[in-house]
Design a protein around this motif. Structure first.
Motif, short mmCIF file in Angstrom:
data_model
loop_
_atom_site.label_atom_id
_atom_site.label_comp_id
_atom_site.label_asym_id
_atom_site.label_seq_id
_atom_site.Cartn_x
_atom_site.Cartn_y
_atom_site.Cartn_z
N VAL A 90 47.93 58.07 15.87
CA VAL A 90 47.30 59.40 15.90
C VAL A 90 47.89 60.20 14.74
CG1 VAL A 90 46.91 61.49 17.23
CG2 VAL A 90 47.08 59.28 18.40
N VAL A 91 47.05 60.68 13.86
CA VAL A 91 47.49 61.46 12.71
C VAL A 91 46.77 62.81 12.73
CG1 VAL A 91 47.95 59.38 11.35
CG2 VAL A 91 45.71 60.45 11.20
N PRO A 92 47.26 63.79 11.98
CA PRO A 92 46.71 65.15 12.09
C PRO A 92 45.20 65.27 11.92
CG PRO A 92 48.78 65.21 10.93
CD PRO A 92 48.47 63.76 11.15
N LYS A 93 44.58 64.43 11.12
CA LYS A 93 43.14 64.58 10.87
C LYS A 93 42.28 63.54 11.58
CE LYS A 93 43.62 66.95 6.42
NZ LYS A 93 43.25 66.96 4.98
N GLY A 94 42.92 62.71 12.42
CA GLY A 94 42.11 61.71 13.12
C GLY A 94 42.94 60.55 13.62
N LEU A 95 42.37 59.35 13.50
CA LEU A 95 43.02 58.13 13.94
C LEU A 95 43.09 57.14 12.78
CD1 LEU A 95 41.13 57.61 17.34
CD2 LEU A 95 43.26 58.86 16.95
N GLU A 96 44.29 56.67 12.47
CA GLU A 96 44.47 55.68 11.41
C GLU A 96 44.74 54.33 12.07
OE1 GLU A 96 47.01 56.45 7.84
OE2 GLU A 96 48.05 54.65 8.56
N PHE A 97 43.94 53.32 11.74
CA PHE A 97 44.01 52.03 12.41
C PHE A 97 44.90 51.06 11.64
CE2 PHE A 97 40.57 54.15 14.37
CZ PHE A 97 40.45 53.62 15.64
N TYR A 98 45.44 50.11 12.38
CA TYR A 98 46.38 49.14 11.81
C TYR A 98 45.74 48.32 10.70
CZ TYR A 98 49.57 45.15 11.58
OH TYR A 98 50.43 44.17 11.14
N GLN A 99 44.45 48.00 10.86
CA GLN A 99 43.71 47.23 9.87
C GLN A 99 42.24 47.58 10.02
OE1 GLN A 99 44.77 43.31 11.32
NE2 GLN A 99 42.82 43.10 12.38
N LYS A 100 41.40 46.96 9.23
CA LYS A 100 39.96 47.18 9.37
C LYS A 100 39.44 46.49 10.64
CE LYS A 100 38.02 48.30 4.86
NZ LYS A 100 37.45 49.56 5.36
N TYR A 101 38.69 47.25 11.43
CA TYR A 101 38.05 46.70 12.63
C TYR A 101 36.55 46.98 12.52
CZ TYR A 101 42.80 46.73 14.58
OH TYR A 101 44.14 46.52 14.81
N THR A 102 35.79 46.32 13.39
CA THR A 102 34.34 46.52 13.40
C THR A 102 33.90 47.00 14.77
OG1 THR A 102 34.01 44.78 11.74
CG2 THR A 102 32.09 45.43 13.06
N LEU A 103 33.11 48.05 14.77
CA LEU A 103 32.59 48.64 16.01
C LEU A 103 31.18 49.11 15.72
CD1 LEU A 103 33.57 49.27 18.90
CD2 LEU A 103 34.24 51.52 18.08
N ALA A 104 30.25 48.78 16.61
CA ALA A 104 28.84 49.17 16.43
C ALA A 104 28.32 48.73 15.07
CB ALA A 104 28.68 50.68 16.59
N GLY A 105 28.78 47.55 14.60
CA GLY A 105 28.31 47.00 13.33
C GLY A 105 28.91 47.64 12.11
N THR A 106 29.89 48.52 12.28
CA THR A 106 30.49 49.24 11.15
C THR A 106 31.98 48.93 11.06
OG1 THR A 106 28.91 51.06 11.38
CG2 THR A 106 30.94 51.53 10.19
N SER A 107 32.43 48.60 9.83
CA SER A 107 33.85 48.37 9.60
C SER A 107 34.53 49.67 9.23
CB SER A 107 34.05 47.35 8.47
OG SER A 107 33.55 46.08 8.86
N PHE A 108 35.75 49.85 9.71
CA PHE A 108 36.46 51.11 9.47
C PHE A 108 37.96 50.87 9.65
CE2 PHE A 108 35.69 50.63 13.92
CZ PHE A 108 36.86 51.06 14.53
N ASP A 109 38.76 51.73 9.04
CA ASP A 109 40.19 51.73 9.31
C ASP A 109 40.72 53.15 9.51
OD1 ASP A 109 40.16 52.72 6.74
OD2 ASP A 109 41.08 50.94 5.84
N PHE A 110 39.79 54.12 9.50
CA PHE A 110 40.16 55.52 9.77
C PHE A 110 38.96 56.23 10.41
CE2 PHE A 110 41.00 59.98 9.12
CZ PHE A 110 42.39 60.07 9.22
#
Length: 429
Positions: free
Chosen positions: A228-248
């Motif tokens: 948990v960071v001040p502007k959102g969520l920073e992920f350990y690595q790139k993940y895929t959810l709902a067909g979209t890759s993201f890491d933040f």
């Protein structure tokens, strides 16, 4: 005589080689000791040289199954360090050392919750992880590198590699507070839903103890660990959810349609929406109950219980229902504080509802509660809750109320008005 000299001549080269070997060993040992001493002093020097302190992304388990955290450190001297972390408020100063082992080893040897909480057994850290190993975090680290731009560590137990980065003047206090506020805001929510195109929503797999989401459409997918960071969520690595890759995921402030705000990817293809349904709010807090705030049906049982408790000289100072630190049930403060405990109950939010909860006796002893107290009258205080589904209403309509009412869905006279504040002498109030 000639034979004697001949033997000496034959042995002489070996003696010289052995002598040189011993000299080399002595020189090598001295160099190794010097190098280790220099490495230890280098680590001390680098850590203390940056008076502003250091920031570190910390995933306690090498499998990231408990999610990530942020730890701030400021090394004051060769003996003292000030630590701050986002699960807690403020900071604490404790002792540390750097000792020569297989390499320089940084050890936080004085208890400090901002680092030792991650290595505590689950029974001590609030029920996170196994009872014996908890989150399997480290408080001893091999220093692999120590320079002004970064300090690279390796956990002695987990083997995880961690990097401490330098802070600028004033950032230790400012950033640690900002991270703690963000984490505190995040943990007030207990349910997260995934909203995709067409406003379709489904509940994300999520346990409020862990900073990990689970893909609701792929049970075999690896958990998505984050900080948990001040502007959102920073992920350990790139993940895929709902067909979209993201890491933040960026946090979007509340609107009328999203009263708790939401988290979204850069392209805004999906939203993760936080909420705290009443049934989860009830389950994860301790609520005071009392005779005068019990419905007619419950009073029948409580009246019998009062008589038995008085007969058995059992004093009930406070009575609670709900959960704390992953433990759920009816909990009592008895004998003027000498006994604090009770009996565990299943407290389960009813699926596909936000305001109904099912309660059933589980039967494990909690705290230092004597079983004789159960049959001595406490069982009658518990009876109206057992194997019952209740509807929860909020006194003020708040999402996180301090006063609620439980009403039996099949028998409205079985009701309880509950309070987050303590009610003393509950059998007479």
């Amino acid at each position: 005589m000639k034979l004697k000299y001949l033997v000496i001549l034959i042995l002489l080269p070996f003696l010289l080689v052995t002598s040189c070997k011993r000299d080399d060993d002595r020189i090598f040992d001295t160099n190794a000791t010097v190098r280790m001493t220099e490495a230890v002093q280098q680590a001390y020097s680098v850590l203390q040289a940056n008076k502003a302190g250091w920031i570190m992304k910390f995933y306690p388990s090498n499998n990231q199954e408990f999610g990530g955290y942020t730890i701030f450190s400021k090394f004051i001297s060769n003996a003292e360090v000030t630590l701050a972390s986002d699960p807690f408020t403020g900071s604490e100063t404790s002792s540390y050392s750097i000792s020569p082992e297989s390499g320089p080893v940084l050890t936080f040897n004085g208890y400090n919750k901002h680092i030792h909480w991650f290595s505590e057994p689950g029974m001590d850290n609030g029920g996170i992880g196994a009872d014996d190993s908890g989150m399997r975090g480290d408080f001893e680290f091999i220093v692999l590198k120590a320079t002004a731009d970064s300090v690279v560590l390796k956990g002695k137990k987990s083997g995880s590699h961690l990097v401490m980065l330098p802070l600028k003047e004033g950032e230790f206090e400012r950033l640690s507070t900002t991270y703690q506020e963000a984490a505190d805001k995040f943990k007030q929510f207990m349910v997260y839903k995934l909203e995709t195109s067409g406003n379709k929503t489904v509940r994300l797999g999520y346990d409020a103890k862990f900073r990990v989401f689970h893909n609701p459409t792929d049970e075999l997918a690896v958990g998505m660990a984050f900080r948990v960071v001040p502007k959102g969520l920073e992920f350990y690595q790139k993940y895929t959810l709902a067909g979209t890759s993201f890491d933040f995921l960026n946090y979007v402030e509340p609107t009328s349609g999203y009263p708790n705000g939401y988290y979204t990817d850069e392209g805004k293809t999906f939203k993760i929406i936080p909420s705290t349904p009443l049934n989860f709010w009830f389950k994860n807090n301790l609520w005071s109950m009392s005779f005068n705030n019990t419905g007619a049906f419950g009073k029948l049982y409580w009246t019998v219980g009062k008589g038995m408790l008085a007969k058995n000289n059992i004093i009930v100072n406070n009575a609670y229902i709900g959960g704390t630190s992953g433990v759920y049930g009816l909990i009592f403060n008895l004998q003027n504080g000498a006994v604090f405990g009770g009996v565990s109950h299943f407290i389960e939010p009813v699926e596909d509802t936000e305001d109904e909860v099912y309660i059933e006796l589980e039967g494990y002893v909690l705290g230092n509660f004597p079983l004789a107290y159960w049959s001595g009258g406490i069982n009658y205080l518990s009876a109206p809750f057992d194997q019952t589904t209740f509807k929860i209403t909020s006194a003020d309509g708040s999402l996180t109320p301090t006063v609620i009412t439980l009403t039996d869905v099949t028998s409205p006279t079985n009701s309880f008005k509950l309070f987050l504040k303590d009610i003393d002498d509950p059998l007479n109030n």
